[in-house]
Design an enzyme around this catalytic site. Structure first.
Site, PDB file in Angstrom:
ATOM      1  N   TYR A  60      44.572  42.449   5.293  1.00 33.63           N
ATOM      2  CA  TYR A  60      44.224  43.114   6.551  1.00 33.63           C
ATOM      3  C   TYR A  60      43.269  42.255   7.364  1.00 33.63           C
ATOM      4  CZ  TYR A  60      41.979  46.570   9.628  1.00 33.63           C
ATOM      5  OH  TYR A  60      41.461  47.239  10.712  1.00 33.63           O
ATOM      6  N   SER A  68      44.839  38.879   8.610  1.00 32.11           N
ATOM      7  CA  SER A  68      45.827  39.043   9.680  1.00 32.11           C
ATOM      8  C   SER A  68      45.191  39.531  10.970  1.00 32.11           C
ATOM      9  CB  SER A  68      46.945  39.991   9.235  1.00 32.11           C
ATOM     10  OG  SER A  68      46.426  41.247   8.817  1.00 32.11           O
ATOM     11  N   ILE A  71      35.035  53.293  11.757  1.00 41.35           N
ATOM     12  CA  ILE A  71      35.298  54.585  12.382  1.00 41.35           C
ATOM     13  C   ILE A  71      36.039  55.447  11.372  1.00 41.35           C
ATOM     14  CG2 ILE A  71      36.568  55.780  14.211  1.00 41.35           C
ATOM     15  CD1 ILE A  71      35.964  53.503  16.051  1.00 41.35           C
TER      16      ILE A  71
END
Length: 258
Positions: free
Chosen positions: A170, A173, A203
């Site tokens: 994650y 990328s 968040i």
């Protein structure tokens, strides 16, 4: 702040990716832009949420579309697997067909499966780059290819992250996404495009554990976690005429999170 209509009185159109859950950042961004005068096309991919720990949210896309319409916007939902290299062109074509030319592209989509250096599979690594990096490039390209002449309302905005430890594919990328989007600020300036990247920090949209919430709050000087509306406020400003001097920037909207 409101967005100017064109000479024919039409509202500008924003295409927002990754709007599959009512609690998500994408949904918050869609609400903010709809309230400020934009019509909204948005993408979602139900299979992603279904395989994630938080699970799917049946009826979410209909509920989001109804909420946007209640705010005065036209709204269309488009399901798309952005790992498919054909999806970007298909999504832009459907958005244009439904609502007309697209002035803003806001990319909130992601593939995010927590794994590190030792336990990430090649398949997972490749899918992260296909969704987070390659699809971002292809969406920007499709957006630019459909742009006719210069339009100072055009915006490209992508959401990034610096979360990498224990979330390697994650984070890696998303870092590539930064470079792709910032390149658009220079390469597409002749089309009137302003392109920026937002790092919203942590968040909680339903994925956090209690420990993650506590840690994120401790690391944020302003003493709370971010909300989708915090990100939406910055996106709305960047998409306004007042935000038109800002381009080529990586902006942190994270309450000082470190």
């Amino acid at each position: 702040m409101t967005q100017d209509h064109d000479d024919a009185g039409r509202r500008p159109v924003a295409l927002i990716t990754g709007v599959g859950r009512t609690r998500g950042i994408g949904a918050g961004v869609a609400r903010g832009l709809a309230a400020s005068g934009w019509d909204i096309a948005f993408t979602y991919y139900s299979a992603y949420d279904t395989r994630m720990p938080w699970g799917g949210e049946p009826g979410a896309t209909d509920a989001i579309a109804d909420e946007l319409r209640a705010a005065g916007a036209e709204a269309v939902a488009i399901e798309a697997d952005l790992a498919d290299p054909l999806a970007a062109d298909q999504v832009l074509d459907r958005a244009v067909q439904a609502l007309g030319g697209v002035q803003a592209l806001v990319m909130c989509h992601c593939e995010s499966v927590a794994s590190g250096i030792l336990d990430t599979s090649v398949e997972s690594f490749d899918r992260h780059f296909a969704v987070n990096a390659r699809a971002t490039w292809l969406l920007i390209r499709a957006f630019a290819e459909r742009a006719e002449g210069e339009d100072a309302r055009r915006r490209v905005i992508a959401l990034t992250s610096d979360h990498t430890v224990g979330n390697l594919p994650y984070g890696a990328s998303k870092a590539a996404l930064d470079r792709i989007t910032l390149a658009a600020a220079s390469e597409l300036a002749h089309l009137g495009v302003r392109a920026n990247v937002i790092n919203p920090g942590p968040i909680d949209t339903g994925w956090m554990t209690e420990a993650a919430r506590a840690a994120g709050t401790r690391q944020t000087p302003l003493g709370r976690l971010g909300t989708p509306s915090d990100t939406a406020d910055l996106v709305t400003f960047l998409c306004s005429a007042q935000g038109g001097w800002i381009t080529g920037q990586l902006l942190h909207s994270s309450g000082g999170f470190a």
